[in-house]
Write a protein that holds these residues in place. Structure first.
Motif, PDB file in Angstrom:
ATOM      1  N   UNK A  76       0.472   8.523  -7.219  1.00 12.85           N
ATOM      2  CA  UNK A  76       1.191   7.262  -7.133  1.00 12.85           C
ATOM      3  C   UNK A  76       2.583   7.383  -7.731  1.00 12.85           C
ATOM      4  N   UNK A 309      10.066  -6.436  -1.108  1.00  9.24           N
ATOM      5  CA  UNK A 309       8.904  -6.161  -1.968  1.00  9.24           C
ATOM      6  C   UNK A 309       7.699  -7.036  -1.623  1.00  9.24           C
ATOM      7  N   UNK A 310       7.942  -8.272  -1.214  1.00  8.67           N
ATOM      8  CA  UNK A 310       6.826  -9.137  -0.816  1.00  8.67           C
ATOM      9  C   UNK A 310       6.129  -8.577   0.413  1.00  8.67           C
ATOM     10  N   UNK A 312       6.135  -5.417   1.438  1.00 12.62           N
ATOM     11  CA  UNK A 312       5.420  -4.193   1.075  1.00 12.62           C
ATOM     12  C   UNK A 312       4.097  -4.540   0.394  1.00 12.62           C
ATOM     13  N   UNK A 313       4.139  -5.521  -0.493  1.00  9.82           N
ATOM     14  CA  UNK A 313       2.909  -5.957  -1.165  1.00  9.82           C
ATOM     15  C   UNK A 313       1.879  -6.416  -0.159  1.00  9.82           C
ATOM     16  N   UNK A 316       0.246  -3.564   1.685  1.00 10.33           N
ATOM     17  CA  UNK A 316      -0.832  -2.950   0.911  1.00 10.33           C
ATOM     18  C   UNK A 316      -2.160  -3.641   1.180  1.00 10.33           C
ATOM     19  N   UNK A 317      -2.120  -4.978   1.116  1.00 10.57           N
ATOM     20  CA  UNK A 317      -3.370  -5.728   1.282  1.00 10.57           C
ATOM     21  C   UNK A 317      -3.871  -5.605   2.718  1.00 10.57           C
ATOM     22  N   UNK A 320      -5.600  -2.270   3.114  1.00 14.31           N
ATOM     23  CA  UNK A 320      -6.932  -2.249   2.520  1.00 14.31           C
ATOM     24  C   UNK A 320      -7.947  -2.964   3.403  1.00 14.31           C
ATOM     25  N   UNK A 321      -7.568  -4.132   3.914  1.00 14.91           N
ATOM     26  CA  UNK A 321      -8.568  -4.965   4.572  1.00 14.91           C
ATOM     27  C   UNK A 321      -8.652  -4.767   6.080  1.00 14.91           C
TER      28      UNK A 321
ATOM     29  N   UNK C  35     -10.088  -0.498 -11.578  1.00 12.29           N
ATOM     30  CA  UNK C  35      -8.784  -0.288 -12.171  1.00 12.29           C
ATOM     31  C   UNK C  35      -7.824  -1.311 -11.596  1.00 12.29           C
ATOM     32  N   UNK C  37      -4.337  -2.596 -11.097  1.00 13.91           N
ATOM     33  CA  UNK C  37      -2.923  -2.219 -11.193  1.00 13.91           C
ATOM     34  C   UNK C  37      -2.025  -3.441 -11.338  1.00 13.91           C
ATOM     35  N   UNK C  81     -10.558 -14.003  -4.268  1.00 13.21           N
ATOM     36  CA  UNK C  81      -9.932 -13.811  -2.961  1.00 13.21           C
ATOM     37  C   UNK C  81      -9.941 -12.340  -2.535  1.00 13.21           C
ATOM     38  N   UNK C  82      -9.733 -11.434  -3.483  1.00 16.06           N
ATOM     39  CA  UNK C  82      -9.590 -10.023  -3.102  1.00 16.06           C
ATOM     40  C   UNK C  82     -10.693  -9.121  -3.647  1.00 16.06           C
ATOM     41  N   UNK C  85     -14.532  -8.375  -2.667  1.00 14.84           N
ATOM     42  CA  UNK C  85     -14.895  -7.694  -1.423  1.00 14.84           C
ATOM     43  C   UNK C  85     -14.804  -6.180  -1.552  1.00 14.84           C
ATOM     44  N   UNK C  86     -14.283  -5.729  -2.685  1.00 11.98           N
ATOM     45  CA  UNK C  86     -13.932  -4.318  -2.777  1.00 11.98           C
ATOM     46  C   UNK C  86     -14.687  -3.582  -3.874  1.00 11.98           C
ATOM     47  N   UNK C  89     -15.340   0.031  -3.386  1.00 11.88           N
ATOM     48  CA  UNK C  89     -14.222   0.890  -2.953  1.00 11.88           C
ATOM     49  C   UNK C  89     -13.163   0.960  -4.054  1.00 11.88           C
ATOM     50  N   UNK C  92      -9.523   1.326  -3.056  1.00 10.09           N
ATOM     51  CA  UNK C  92      -9.008   0.135  -2.389  1.00 10.09           C
ATOM     52  C   UNK C  92      -8.614  -0.928  -3.411  1.00 10.09           C
ATOM     53  N   UNK C  94      -7.394  -0.369  -6.378  1.00 15.29           N
ATOM     54  CA  UNK C  94      -6.090   0.040  -6.892  1.00 15.29           C
ATOM     55  C   UNK C  94      -4.990  -0.408  -5.930  1.00 15.29           C
ATOM     56  N   UNK C  95      -5.206  -0.136  -4.650  1.00 17.17           N
ATOM     57  CA  UNK C  95      -4.170  -0.455  -3.662  1.00 17.17           C
ATOM     58  C   UNK C  95      -3.964  -1.963  -3.551  1.00 17.17           C
ATOM     59  N   UNK C  96      -5.068  -2.709  -3.449  1.00 17.03           N
ATOM     60  CA  UNK C  96      -4.938  -4.153  -3.288  1.00 17.03           C
ATOM     61  C   UNK C  96      -4.271  -4.770  -4.509  1.00 17.03           C
ATOM     62  N   UNK C  98      -2.298  -3.316  -6.542  1.00 18.38           N
ATOM     63  CA  UNK C  98      -0.888  -2.913  -6.564  1.00 18.38           C
ATOM     64  C   UNK C  98      -0.068  -3.803  -5.627  1.00 18.38           C
ATOM     65  N   UNK C  99      -0.645  -4.119  -4.482  1.00 18.88           N
ATOM     66  CA  UNK C  99       0.024  -5.042  -3.574  1.00 18.88           C
ATOM     67  C   UNK C  99       0.263  -6.389  -4.234  1.00 18.88           C
ATOM     68  N   UNK C 100      -0.768  -6.899  -4.905  1.00 14.87           N
ATOM     69  CA  UNK C 100      -0.630  -8.177  -5.616  1.00 14.87           C
ATOM     70  C   UNK C 100       0.446  -8.059  -6.688  1.00 14.87           C
ATOM     71  N   UNK C 103       3.807  -8.382  -5.225  1.00 14.90           N
ATOM     72  CA  UNK C 103       4.091  -9.750  -4.790  1.00 14.90           C
ATOM     73  C   UNK C 103       4.382 -10.653  -5.995  1.00 14.90           C
TER      74      UNK C 103
END
Lengths: 351, 237, 282
Positions: A76, A309-310, A312-313, A316-317, A320-321, C35, C37, C81-82, C85-86, C89, C92, C94-96, C98-100, C103
């Motif tokens: 990362x 950045x929003x 990109x965030x 990411x989600x 994943x989904x 984990x 992030x 919300x997130x 479901x994970x 995983x 996943x 970590x990634x989700x 990190x996305x949050x 944001x």
């Protein structure tokens, strides 16, 4: 160290699925390579430089895919290796007044990230650090290296970075050879990109790729069969860092300046997204992902700079989904289905 | 010279205050088949973990071909010719049967890899129709056989089989017994089991492990008729 | 002598913040093996709760009360919300998260601006302690952090809820079989961890400038705290915070900040190599 070349020489007879896969890959590769080779015929200087930079970032994405997609270790903070490569190039070629200093700089941009990866990798991989922990530590490496670049002003130039990196080339007596026009730089970068892509693909399509996949699958089993798995993973990590560093060196000499955002966490994040969107483990996908996402970034940023950045965030989600495999595997699935359909009907008509 | 292939002397393994193994002694010739029987918790798997390098023994020696090998890294054990099948099938799920065997084959530098050898092993383990099947999609028994295949493809000197029939149907168990019998003599094999019926089918020299020590040893018929062994198994006192 | 006392107190200040933030992370990691992030962003949310209170004319104390509630609410939202479901995983997650994190960080920047906010010191003045004059607020911070740690320890050790928590840490499936509602424990762990991070954020805010990426630095550091200290116990978090906070403060006296952080990172990696119990899940 004993290295067994048999891994690279011995070939298994391919299955039908593999043949289809390889054909799709080769078609995509040749198509893309042809397009990029011919691109200068109609492109203007500005877009040529733009595509060149995208290709450089594509090489970084390729290096992450090699580490994550093939080696199973997600970094990362991969921009750290890219940035360290770029800074190595910059510092060497600016400070050394010698005919070959830019070539030495390119060498440093490969060697220094490699050495850093060797040190970090030795401590982490042989301690059994894998999976999520590897992600955390590489994230930390990314944060720390960015901070170092910002605050070690005397060497790195701090926030403003370093300017005036000479172009790649050398001086021998009175003769001077330099790569300083857009076209030649473009082709140098394209050559590096295509060669490294082909090389890693060739390496991983045979038994060595199976071995890496096996290690990711069940490392304990691979170990008890007699594979020194930590050593294999360390080699993958070092080579990945070296490739990322090479891309950094090329970037520095192409653009002529370096700044701390070359090793920022945001860039690391974007590199990840390129690989994930393009298709992890496909090697070619990361280039496609890099092109698409960078194009999207231009569009979004032209609307509003704060929006990216929003987005990109959100990507990411979404990854994943909804879209865990990426584009290339998606296309593959589609082609395989289409092909099966085609073959079935072909058989019917034939009889 | 009458050197043994494997000799363990006074193997001890303690986890904190828990003494799992106390003085386990075995000795094995080239090509010999040995069964280690014992109820659950007797220390069978721990003993395997010690002689295959997963655990370092608290005390005692593991001598393989005249060298003490206790404490070496795991991959070195395989390179010396000690191969292990785990209790739960441990294979590469995402690779095909053929690729599984190829990855196993290249681990050992002493033998040259060849496609013929892979086909030979596929024949032995009876997975001919599944060559290109992903290993994760095999049935439970087939996975166990594939794992035995992984272990024998490099012609090891010693094969360690940890409960090779665990979770198998009666039919699969019988097939496994005949597979092991067919390998007999080519490799030295240690089988650990708690299933008496399967060991009866193998009919070899047998050691009963109980509370971390050699409790009884002898031919299977001797062991089977031993009243104290029955007590351990039936829990009579 | 005075220098050493200052050094010690400064190290304690840094360690205290790390303790609170790291404890939040350790609860989430230890209980859920996830984990997060976005943990750093909960620190930021806490700090901006104080900024918002300041702008609206509220006091520090009000923010200190509100921040854990705000943090916990965000935590619950995220879990519902997130994360839920994970659970199977880990990557996943970590990634989700990190996305949050991206944001939230950008959302705060768009709302409050990229410029930093200075928050006024709630406790002005200094106090004499073992022969040196030390800012009262920092002493308050240290005492608060220590009492939070103590409270958590007592809860985990002596209450029915704490027993459930320890059972889940030992063996999640077994705990579920014994009638412990592990889903409820998950949700509580996540909101408690987020609340702790938010408290950490409020405590940090008066010490310096509040910026949208304030929490990011704490993300990596609190991971080191948990890794170095060992997963799954409060004493480990305390020990890890003291080690990391102490080393960083000590190095900062002698070498540039960035170099000292690099050194702490290297030390953490070396510790991982030779004492992997901290970093490797059992």
């Amino acid at each position: 160290m004993k290295w067994n070349p048999i891994i690279f020489r011995f070939k298994l007879p391919p299955t039908l699925k593999q043949l289809v896969d390889e054909r799709i890959w080769l078609v995509a590769f040749i198509g893309l390579a042809g397009l990029l080779l011919a691109y200068p015929l109609w492109a203007d200087g500005y877009s040529l430089n733009l595509v060149r930079d995208m290709l450089i970032f594509g090489i970084v994405a390729l290096s992450l895919d090699w580490l994550w997609g093939k080696g199973g270790m997600l970094s990362f903070g991969h921009a750290a290796f890219f940035g360290i490569g770029a800074y190595s190039m910059a510092i060497t070629s600016i400070n050394l007044d010698w005919g070959f200093s830019s070539l030495l700089g390119l060498f440093a941009s490969v060697a220094i990230p490699g050495i850093i990866a060797l040190l970090i990798g030795y401590f982490l991989i042989f301690a059994g650090v894998r999976g999520a922990y590897f992600v955390i530590v590489t994230l930390a490496i990314g944060i720390v290296s960015q901070q170092a670049a910002i605050s070690w002003v005397s060497v790195t130039g701090g926030d403003s970075g370093l300017l005036g990196i000479p172009p790649l080339g050398f001086t021998l007596g009175d003769h001077r050879f330099q790569l300083d026009n857009s076209l030649s730089l473009y082709y140098v970068v394209l050559t590096v990109a295509l060669l490294s892509l082909l090389f890693l693909w060739q390496l991983s399509r045979g038994l060595y790729g199976n071995l890496l996949k096996g290690i990711e699958n069940n490392e304990k089993r691979a170990q008890s069969l007699g594979h020194n798995t930590s050593l294999h993973l360390l080699i993958v990590m070092i080579s990945s860092a070296m490739l990322a560093g090479l891309a950094g060196g090329l970037y520095a000499s192409c653009t002529g300046f370096v700044a701390p955002d070359l090793l920022s966490l945001m860039l690391s994040t974007e590199i990840f997204v390129w690989v994930a969107v393009g298709g992890r483990g496909t090697l070619l996908g990361p280039f496609i992902g890099a092109f698409i996402i960078m194009r999207l970034q231009q569009v979004v940023s032209s609307i509003s700079t704060g929006l990216w950045p929003l987005v990109i965030g959100a990507i990411f989600i979404i990854i994943v989904f909804v879209f865990p495999d990426g584009i290339l595997p998606f296309i593959r699935k589609f082609v395989v289905r289409f092909k099966l359909l085609f073959e079935k009907s072909g058989v019917k008509h034939g009889r | 010279m009458a050197a043994k292939l494997l000799e363990t002397s006074n193997i001890k393994k303690y986890f904190g205050g828990l003494k799992v193994l106390q003085d386990v002694n075995i000795s094995l010739d080239y090509g010999e088949l040995l069964c280690i029987l014992g109820p659950n918790g007797a220390g069978k798997t721990t003993f395997f973990n010690v002689i295959s390098g997963t655990f370092k023994p608290t005390g005692g020696k593991v001598v393989f071909e005249g060298k003490n090998i206790a404490g070496l890294p795991i991959h070195k054990y395989a390179r010396m010719g000690i191969m292990r099948k785990f209790q739960v099938p441990s294979i590469f799920d995402d690779l095909s049967v053929r690729e599984n065997l190829a990855v196993a084959m290249i681990a050992n530098r002493n033998s040259a890899p060849s496609n013929d050898r892979i086909m030979e092993v596929i024949d032995i383990i009876g997975l001919k129709t599944f060559i290109d099947t992903e290993a994760g999609n095999l049935a439970h028994g087939q996975k166990q056989w594939l794992e035995i295949g992984l272990a024998i493809i490099t012609d090891p000197k010693l094969l360690l089989l940890d409960e090779p029939t665990a979770g198998m149907t009666a039919d699969e168990t019988a097939k496994t017994a005949s597979l092991i019998n067919s390998l007999r003599g080519q490799y030295a094999i240690i089988v650990i089991e708690h299933d008496m019926h399967f060991v009866r089918a193998l009919n070899s020299y047998t050691i009963i492990l109980h509370k971390g020590t050699n409790f009884r040893e002898g031919s299977f018929s001797q062991i089977e008729s031993d009243p104290e062994v029955k007590e351990i198994y039936m829990g009579r006192k | 002598m005075e220098g050493i006392t200052y050094l010690f107190l400064n190290a304690m200040t840094v360690a205290s913040i790390l303790m609170v933030v790291g404890l939040g992370l350790a609860i989430i990691y230890g209980l859920m093996e996830l984990i997060n992030f976005a943990h750093g962003e909960f620190v930021t949310i806490g700090a901006y709760t104080l900024v918002a209170a300041d702008l609206l004319g509220g006091s520090f104390w009000m923010a200190l009360l509100c921040a854990p509630i705000v943090g916990a609410l965000f935590g619950i939202l995220m879990e519902r919300v997130l994360i839920r479901y994970l659970y199977d995983r880990p990557l996943a997650v970590i990634l989700a998260t990190w996305g949050v994190s991206l944001i939230i960080r950008q959302g705060i920047q768009l709302t409050f601006g990229a410029k930093g906010f200075g928050v006024s010191d709630p406790l002005v003045g200094t106090m004499s302690i073992v022969g040196v004059e030390y800012p009262v607020y920092r002493l308050f911070l240290i005492v608060t952090a220590l009492s939070i740690m103590a409270t958590c320890y007592l809860i985990i050790r002596y209450t029915r809820f704490g027993l459930d928590v320890r059972t889940v840490i030992q063996d999640r499936e077994m705990a579920a079989c014994m009638g412990i509602n592990t889903r409820r424990i998950n949700l509580m762990a996540f909101s408690a961890g987020s609340a702790l991070a938010a408290i950490g954020g409020v405590l940090i805010a008066p010490l310096g400038n509040v910026l949208p990426h304030l929490g990011l630095g704490y993300l990596a550091k609190s991971f080191f705290v948990v890794i170095v200290g060992g997963v799954g116990n409060i004493a480990g978090v305390a020990a890890g915070s003291c080690l990391i906070g102490g080393l960083e403060t000590f190095f900062n006296y002698h070498i540039p900040v960035s170099l000292s952080q690099a050194l702490v990172l290297i030390l953490a990696i070396v510790i991982v190599r030779y004492r992997p119990q901290g970093i490797i899940p059992k």
